[in-house]
Every structure is written in structure tokens, then in C-alpha cells.
Design a protein around this motif. Sequence first.
Motif, mmCIF file in Angstrom:
data_model
loop_
_atom_site.group_PDB
_atom_site.id
_atom_site.type_symbol
_atom_site.label_atom_id
_atom_site.label_comp_id
_atom_site.label_asym_id
_atom_site.label_seq_id
_atom_site.Cartn_x
_atom_site.Cartn_y
_atom_site.Cartn_z
ATOM 1 N N CYS A 22 -74.186 46.056 79.342
ATOM 2 C CA CYS A 22 -74.192 46.779 78.071
ATOM 3 C C CYS A 22 -73.196 47.932 78.166
ATOM 4 O O CYS A 22 -73.212 48.694 79.137
ATOM 5 N N CYS A 25 -75.543 51.470 78.061
ATOM 6 C CA CYS A 25 -76.402 51.882 79.182
ATOM 7 C C CYS A 25 -75.903 51.345 80.516
ATOM 8 O O CYS A 25 -76.452 51.690 81.558
ATOM 9 N N HIS A 61 -76.934 46.158 74.126
ATOM 10 C CA HIS A 61 -78.318 45.781 73.854
ATOM 11 C C HIS A 61 -78.598 46.041 72.374
ATOM 12 O O HIS A 61 -78.185 47.075 71.850
ATOM 13 N N CYS A 66 -79.355 52.084 72.721
ATOM 14 C CA CYS A 66 -77.988 51.673 73.049
ATOM 15 C C CYS A 66 -77.108 51.660 71.797
ATOM 16 O O CYS A 66 -75.941 52.044 71.850
HETATM 17 ZN ZN LIG Z 1 -77.927 48.962 76.801
#
Ligand SMILES: [Zn+2]
Length: 221
Positions: A22, A25, A61, A66
Motif C-alpha cells: 500500500c 501504510c 488499501h 489509507c
Molecule cells: Zn494501507
Amino acid sequence: MAARGRTPSDGPSAARTRVRACAACQKPGEPDELVRWVLGPDGHVVPDLGARAFGRGAWLHPAPDCLRKAQSALSRSFRTQVLTSAEEAVQLLSEAAGVQVGRLLGQAKRQGLLSEGGTLTEEAYQEGRASAILVAADAGRATLKPWLERAIEAGRARIWGTKDELGRFWGRPEVAVLGILDQRLAKRVFGGIAMALLAPEQVSRGKRIETSDRGLATEDE
Ligand SMILES: [Zn+2]
């Protein structure tokens, strides 16, 4: 044997193909846990739920934490200023996910992977053939039998759409209950519903809204 040059981000999983992280994150995820975003020539991004579109892609995500960082994270990934705000990104994702859920249900119907109506769906559910159940938001109290309420509590049934909308997938005016008779497809449909229910307010700065009741909201056309 000479040591290979390693960057700090290299880990045991770095050599594995198909591992995606991602952009917000940095956590790795399977393709079905992440949404691919594609950068357009105008500097805006669009979600690519089929993960098939041409162009530069980055992954996020589909979670508020996110998505809140979507603009900065995608700008970093694409090494250019992304013009889509977090709120716009969530709006785009929600719309695309709603369309995708419809497409998946249409496909399921054609492949004979849906059951219709409370009785047949209860049978399929008790026999373990129905992996997931959709209940129209305007289904009457008579539809919500104890087995169905338990399925909702267990997360196996979701309120989604109206009887008219579910009926469209089945090819009849009104359908209150649809069972999905395929585990993989059920997972994709529920994932799509979760994304479709995301709201821009969830990623607005300094704002957090209670979302627990949103699943009961009627989907607007
Ligand atoms: Zn994420």
C-alpha cells in the motif's frame, strides 16, 4: 558469493513476485486486499478495480486510514503531483465499487451462482452452499427470519440495494433475498459492498463519522 545490493525496503518477501504494498501504510497485501489506482495524463487518478487498465499503477488499501493519505501517497508513488483529493478518491472508489458489485452479480446470475428468495436461500445457506446473502434494504420484517438475522450478525448476510435493484440482477421486478453460491465471488461482492459504502466524510481532515449504520442505508441510484 558476492552480497547483493540491498535497499532498506528489501525484505524476505521482496524477491517474491506479485507482492504489492500500500502506498499509504507501506504494508504488503494480496491483490484482492488492495485497490490499484491509475494515473491519467491529466494528473488525476482513477481506481482500477479489475487491476487491468493500462498506465502507471499504485496500490492502496480501500480503508479510510489509507485513503485519507491517498493524494500524498500516490503523488509520492507516481513522482508527480496527483490532483485528486482524498474525498474525490473515495467518491470515485465508492461509485466504481457499486458498479462492480452489479457486474459481479450479473455475472453470478449468468453462471447460475445465485439463489433467489428466502426459502431457497435458507436451504442453500443451511447446506453450506450459499457463501453470502444479500438482503434488500426495503425487505419487509417477514423476510428477516431468525436464520437470516443470525446470518447478518455473523457477517454472512449484508443489507444491500433495494428489492428493485436486486430484482434487476435476477430479472424480476422485486427480489428481497439473493444467495451467492460461490465463496470467491461472495468475498469479492462483500469487498465491493464495503468499498461502495465508503463516504468522502470518512477521509475529510479532522472528521470521523460513525459508520456502523451505513450498511442499512438504501443505495441511491
Ligand atoms: Zn494501507
